[in-house]
Design a protein around this motif. Sequence first.
Motif, PDB file in Angstrom:
ATOM      1  N   VAL A 141       0.833  -1.205   0.000  1.00  0.00           N
ATOM      2  CA  VAL A 141       0.000   0.000   0.000  1.00  0.00           C
ATOM      3  C   VAL A 141       0.868   1.256   0.000  1.00  0.00           C
ATOM      4  N   TYR A 142       1.812   1.297   0.912  1.00  0.00           N
ATOM      5  CA  TYR A 142       2.635   2.500   1.076  1.00  0.00           C
ATOM      6  C   TYR A 142       3.428   2.835  -0.177  1.00  0.00           C
ATOM      7  N   ASN A 143       4.102   1.856  -0.744  1.00  0.00           N
ATOM      8  CA  ASN A 143       4.926   2.122  -1.925  1.00  0.00           C
ATOM      9  C   ASN A 143       4.083   2.495  -3.141  1.00  0.00           C
ATOM     10  N   SER A 144       2.886   1.914  -3.254  1.00  0.00           N
ATOM     11  CA  SER A 144       2.001   2.276  -4.362  1.00  0.00           C
ATOM     12  C   SER A 144       1.603   3.741  -4.276  1.00  0.00           C
ATOM     13  N   ILE A 145       1.293   4.189  -3.076  1.00  0.00           N
ATOM     14  CA  ILE A 145       0.939   5.600  -2.885  1.00  0.00           C
ATOM     15  C   ILE A 145       2.142   6.487  -3.186  1.00  0.00           C
ATOM     16  N   ALA A 146       3.331   6.044  -2.786  1.00  0.00           N
ATOM     17  CA  ALA A 146       4.543   6.836  -3.026  1.00  0.00           C
ATOM     18  C   ALA A 146       4.810   7.003  -4.520  1.00  0.00           C
TER      19      ALA A 146
END
Length: 222
Positions: free
Chosen positions: A138-143
Amino acid sequence: MKAFLEKNKHGVLLLYFLIYLPWFGHLEKTVTTHFHVIHTALDDYIPFCEYFIVPYLLWFGYVAWGLGYFYFKNKDEYFRLCTMLFTGMTVFLIVSTIYPNGHYLRPTSFVRDNIFVDMVRWLYSTDTATNLFPSIHVYNSIAINTAVWHCNNFRKKKTIRYGSAMLMVSIILSTMFLKQHSVFDVITGIAMAVCMYGFVYANNTIRIPARQQRYQRKLRRI
């Protein structure tokens, strides 16, 4: 050779993976049975759907593309993206080390039998149901999506911008529909991304090295 090293010295940031991968590998091997169980009531209402394996696996290419594109095309955004990615990934490693965690959400049997289910079986066999939050998927996709929308290179390329946003959302959903993550992991991943956005982008606190700025100005004049 000197010119090559000067042009690609920002690549040293990628050495971070020499820290991340062994650390994560150690956690995957050691956190197997004794861990804190992650579960929310909402998890029980989300059905398993094997078709989400497609966006889930696309995540690997999405992150690799993001790092590669900004590495070669926009060094400013590359520095910001690396700051956001690697800070969040380090927080994840620390949390997983201090607070070993996992879940029991994965189905033990499947209603259908198709190629997508086979891909899920392969995923389950290679990836443990531990070390879950904040969700790095989730985090890396948002980044990556943040970098795309923030970058002037894509300012007039709506197809890429909205395509990136759609892929980001589908990846986030895939973590829950594949029973890879709990809703709690997703929420904490989003929360961490929001916090890091405020640090990296909103307040513009990440400064590009002066020498790198001069180099980019020279490139624009050529």
